[in-house]
Design an enzyme around this catalytic site. Structure first.
Site, short mmCIF file in Angstrom:
data_model
loop_
_atom_site.label_atom_id
_atom_site.label_comp_id
_atom_site.label_asym_id
_atom_site.label_seq_id
_atom_site.Cartn_x
_atom_site.Cartn_y
_atom_site.Cartn_z
N LYS A 75 0.84 -1.20 0.00
CA LYS A 75 0.00 0.00 0.00
C LYS A 75 0.87 1.25 0.00
O LYS A 75 1.97 1.26 0.59
CB LYS A 75 -0.89 -0.04 1.25
CG LYS A 75 -2.00 1.02 1.30
CD LYS A 75 -2.85 0.75 2.54
CE LYS A 75 -4.02 1.72 2.67
NZ LYS A 75 -4.87 1.39 3.84
N SER A 153 -9.70 1.43 2.99
CA SER A 153 -8.91 2.29 2.13
C SER A 153 -7.92 1.53 1.25
O SER A 153 -7.37 2.10 0.30
CB SER A 153 -8.15 3.30 3.00
OG SER A 153 -7.22 2.66 3.85
N SER A 177 -9.88 -1.23 6.88
CA SER A 177 -9.30 -0.97 5.56
C SER A 177 -8.60 -2.13 4.90
O SER A 177 -8.26 -2.06 3.72
CB SER A 177 -8.34 0.23 5.64
OG SER A 177 -9.07 1.43 5.84
#
Length: 447
Positions: A75, A153, A177
């Site tokens: 990420k 997310s 997330s």
């Protein structure tokens, strides 16, 4: 069907493929189709060089871990030395490059993983929907024609796995997330107890709630990754015995607002587990209903995000996603005394929930109460806000508990993805992985 990490390792060991071949295929997919929205940057030749080095080490008889030679995405929150960590934003364009790798990046590299690139995300990780106006929103692999959200997310992380751009992905989870995009995209995700995996070198959202975890084809894959991320080196936990397994289903809040697809899949999953010998016990958890009241004067996420962002907002606030900016600014309204009250209230809340879970092997509930909505249906700010709160609701309970949880697919082939969350108190990571593997196997056997 997405290949598991163990299947890929078997193919590497048998000489049916190479790390270079796997990495070339992952990069090719990442450079086409959905790829430009999935990654904020690709490592290209650097990844191929690492793959070739892995193949040479394997030929020499050195296999550093079960991740050896596998393409993994990270990420866009984790520091990589020499690069600016942008966290899915443009507000950090021109910021200084990181001088060192995040701890988990070093651990992945030491394990022989091949990092293929940084994945897109909700800006600064502050939403469960996965929408990003700067780099585009990766579309959910289910029903792309109708442009559904991937969940956030860690949006790009999930899609990188479903689309074969990575064998697995590393995300973060502050209020769901990792688990939300895993559930909405039909893969597995694991949120460990926050203290289990070091967060040094990870741009924070909430220092009280942030955790680092994997998204992968199966929970066994997640366990392999967790052993590396945590530094434990532990073997994948064997599945627990399903006979007599005590699973608590919270009737307070967690089952509210389910759409017909989620309700049917969840009920079918419980029936399957019950027939296999598990004991399904519904319990009230009044603390869940009281959580909103505890946060009436502000949340950890908003207050702690404001603490980190306030200087950057003063300098580059106009470059933020307005939907993210408004949520961060709410943290400025929280008084220190109210923050300290919340810290004390959380400790009492955790003690109350843990007492209710005593004697159970795990808590089970829908990861998300609805299937992935269309991006077009969230254009209105009211719809965006209400949907974001609904999708975050169940996962957030476990973050506030300082617990651990997995999300497992429980839908039938061809149906919209639905996640089943298997959760426990803090420090019960190995048990939740074992129970989750049992549930995963039972659901797979039922078809």
């Amino acid at each position: 069907m997405i290949e598991t990490l163990s299947a890929l390792q078997d193919a590497l060991a048998a000489g049916r493929t190479t790390s270079q071949s796997l990495t070339e295929a992952a990069l090719a997919r990442a450079g086409a189709g959905e790829g430009p929205r999935v990654f904020t940057s690709l490592y290209g030749e650097r990844a191929l060089a690492a793959a070739r080095a892995s193949d040479l080490m394997r030929k020499a008889g050195f296999v550093r871990s079960p991740l050896e030679g596998l393409p993994i995405s990270i990420k866009d929150l984790f520091d990589v030395a020499g690069e600016t960590t942008k966290a899915g934003s443009v507000a950090l364009d021109g910021a200084p490059a990181a001088t060192a790798n995040a701890v988990i990046v070093d651990r992945l590299l030491a394990a022989g993983a091949v990092l293929v690139g940084r994945t897109n995300m909700t800006e600064f990780a502050f939403s469960g929907l996965g929408i990003n106006p700067h780099y585009g929103t990766p579309l959910n692999p289910f029903d792309r024609a109708r442009a559904r959200i991937p969940g956030g997310s860690s949006s790009g992380a999930a899609v990188s796995v479903t689309d074969g751009m990575a064998a697995a992905a590393i995300g973060t989870d502050t209020g769901g997330s990792v688990r939300i995009p895993a559930a909405l995209c039909g893969i597995a995700g694991f949120k460990p107890t926050a203290r289990r995996v070091p967060r040094a070198g990870c741009l924070p959202l909430s220092t009280s709630l942030d955790s680092v975890g994997p998204l992968a084809p199966s929970l066994a894959c997640c366990a392999l990754l967790d052993a590396v991320l945590s530094g434990s080196g532990e073997a994948v936990p064997a599945p627990a015995d399903i006979a007599g397994l005590r699973l608590a289903v919270p009737t307070t809040l967690a089952l509210d607002g389910m759409d017909a697809t989620v309700a049917a899949a969840f009920r079918r999953a419980l029936d399957t587990l019950s027939r296999a010998g598990a004991r399904i016990i519904e319990i009230a958890v009044p603390e869940f209903a009281g959580l909103a009241g505890l946060q009436a004067k502000g949340s950890f996420a908003a207050a702690e995000a404001w603490h980190w962002h306030r200087a950057l907002i003063a300098e580059a606030g106009e470059r933020y996603d307005p939907r993210v900016l408004v949520r961060i600014r709410r943290g400025a309204e929280m008084a220190l005394a109210d923050y300290l009250d919340l810290v004390a209230a959380r400790a009492r809340w955790i003690a109350g929930v843990e007492a209710r879970l005593a004697g159970f092997d795990a808590l089970v509930m829908p990861t998300v109460p609805v299937v992935a909505p269309r991006i077009a249906d969230l254009a209105d700010e009211a719809a965006y806000g209400a949907t974001n709160l609904l999708i975050l609701r169940n996962p957030t309970l476990i973050n506030f508990l300082d617990g651990c949880a997995a999300s497992l697919p429980c839908h039938r082939p061809g149906e919209a993805p639905v996640g089943l969350m298997v959760a426990g108190a803090g420090g019960q990571d190995r048990r939740i992985l074992a129970v989750g593997r049992t549930i995963e196997a039972a659901l797979a056997a039922a078809g």
